[in-house]
Write an enzyme that holds these catalytic residues in place. Sequence first.
Site, PDB file in Angstrom:
ATOM      1  N   ASP A  99      20.524   0.424 -14.716  1.00  0.00           N
ATOM      2  CA  ASP A  99      19.070   0.498 -14.634  1.00  0.00           C
ATOM      3  C   ASP A  99      18.497  -0.257 -15.831  1.00  0.00           C
ATOM      4  O   ASP A  99      18.299  -1.464 -15.768  1.00  0.00           O
ATOM      5  CB  ASP A  99      18.677   1.971 -14.584  1.00  0.00           C
ATOM      6  CG  ASP A  99      17.187   2.176 -14.370  1.00  0.00           C
ATOM      7  OD1 ASP A  99      16.543   1.274 -13.817  1.00  0.00           O
ATOM      8  OD2 ASP A  99      16.667   3.240 -14.752  1.00  0.00           O
ATOM      9  N   LYS A 127      20.168  -2.351 -10.338  1.00  0.00           N
ATOM     10  CA  LYS A 127      18.747  -2.342  -9.997  1.00  0.00           C
ATOM     11  C   LYS A 127      18.079  -3.536 -10.659  1.00  0.00           C
ATOM     12  O   LYS A 127      18.287  -3.799 -11.834  1.00  0.00           O
ATOM     13  CB  LYS A 127      18.129  -1.032 -10.507  1.00  0.00           C
ATOM     14  CG  LYS A 127      16.951  -0.569  -9.716  1.00  0.00           C
ATOM     15  CD  LYS A 127      16.306   0.655 -10.326  1.00  0.00           C
ATOM     16  CE  LYS A 127      16.798   1.936  -9.707  1.00  0.00           C
ATOM     17  NZ  LYS A 127      15.968   3.096 -10.089  1.00  0.00           N
TER      18      LYS A 127
HETATM   19  P1  IMP Z   1      20.397   3.097 -17.841  1.00  0.00           P
HETATM   20  O1  IMP Z   1      20.995   3.558 -19.123  1.00  0.00           O
HETATM   21  O2  IMP Z   1      18.907   3.038 -17.894  1.00  0.00           O
HETATM   22  O3  IMP Z   1      20.997   1.853 -17.265  1.00  0.00           O
HETATM   23  O4  IMP Z   1      20.553   4.284 -16.828  1.00  0.00           O
HETATM   24  C1  IMP Z   1      21.606   4.500 -16.043  1.00  0.00           C
HETATM   25  C2  IMP Z   1      21.538   5.936 -15.570  1.00  0.00           C
HETATM   26  O5  IMP Z   1      20.204   6.294 -15.100  1.00  0.00           O
HETATM   27  C3  IMP Z   1      22.450   6.092 -14.402  1.00  0.00           C
HETATM   28  O6  IMP Z   1      23.728   6.506 -14.819  1.00  0.00           O
HETATM   29  C4  IMP Z   1      21.748   7.140 -13.570  1.00  0.00           C
HETATM   30  O7  IMP Z   1      22.167   8.412 -13.961  1.00  0.00           O
HETATM   31  C5  IMP Z   1      20.281   7.038 -13.904  1.00  0.00           C
HETATM   32  N1  IMP Z   1      19.520   6.327 -12.843  1.00  0.00           N
HETATM   33  C6  IMP Z   1      18.872   5.162 -12.957  1.00  0.00           C
HETATM   34  N2  IMP Z   1      18.285   4.796 -11.808  1.00  0.00           N
HETATM   35  C7  IMP Z   1      18.576   5.770 -10.913  1.00  0.00           C
HETATM   36  C8  IMP Z   1      18.266   5.961  -9.509  1.00  0.00           C
HETATM   37  O8  IMP Z   1      17.590   5.167  -8.818  1.00  0.00           O
HETATM   38  N3  IMP Z   1      18.752   7.098  -8.954  1.00  0.00           N
HETATM   39  C9  IMP Z   1      19.489   8.007  -9.629  1.00  0.00           C
HETATM   40  N4  IMP Z   1      19.825   7.854 -10.929  1.00  0.00           N
HETATM   41  C10 IMP Z   1      19.362   6.752 -11.570  1.00  0.00           C
END
Ligand code: IMP
Length: 171
Positions: A99, A127
Amino acid sequence: MAVTPLINETQIQERLAELAQRIEADYAERPLTIVAVLTGSLVALADLIRRIHGPLRIALVQASSYRGATTSATTLVINETFAPDVAGRDVLLLDDILDTGRTLATLVEHLKDRGAASVRTMVLLRKIGRQVVPIEPDYHGFVIPDVFVVGYGLDYNDEYRHLPFVGVLEP
Ligand code: IMP
Ligand code: MG
């Protein structure tokens, strides 16, 4: 809340089979340790590892982000109770979704600090449009738009992880 299917079971399984083949070829019998990020990557982990032939170990880490009370900075707290020593090992870090990229980038640095011989990354979903930290996953299943998805490990308030497909959560 309704879940509108986005990626079906067959698509997921076919893609994992392709990625497993690539991983197998890339590591070519070199012992591999897959470090899976709890809890979202568990379903993908279970399906992926059964398609990889060759020496393989599994480890689990948990990473939770906390928003500071006085600042807007987020801290990632890493719990590695179920991660054996990765020193000298070739590690493939597996998460459910990329994300902002913070989780993956922080964990890669952490594993390198722990002495991993190499660290590659794999995410089931990538994403588009939300990435803050520049990190390119070595393997990814599917690119998705900026929508909130659940299923196949991914949750909303710890629900929906057991769905065998990935869908968009609609209010
Ligand atoms: P990042 O550190 O922002 O890349 O976040 C990754 C984490 O955010 C993932 O391991 C998920 O737990 C959560 N996450 C981000 N987007 C989604 C989504 O659309 N659905 C469910 N969990 C999400
Ligand atoms: Mg997660």
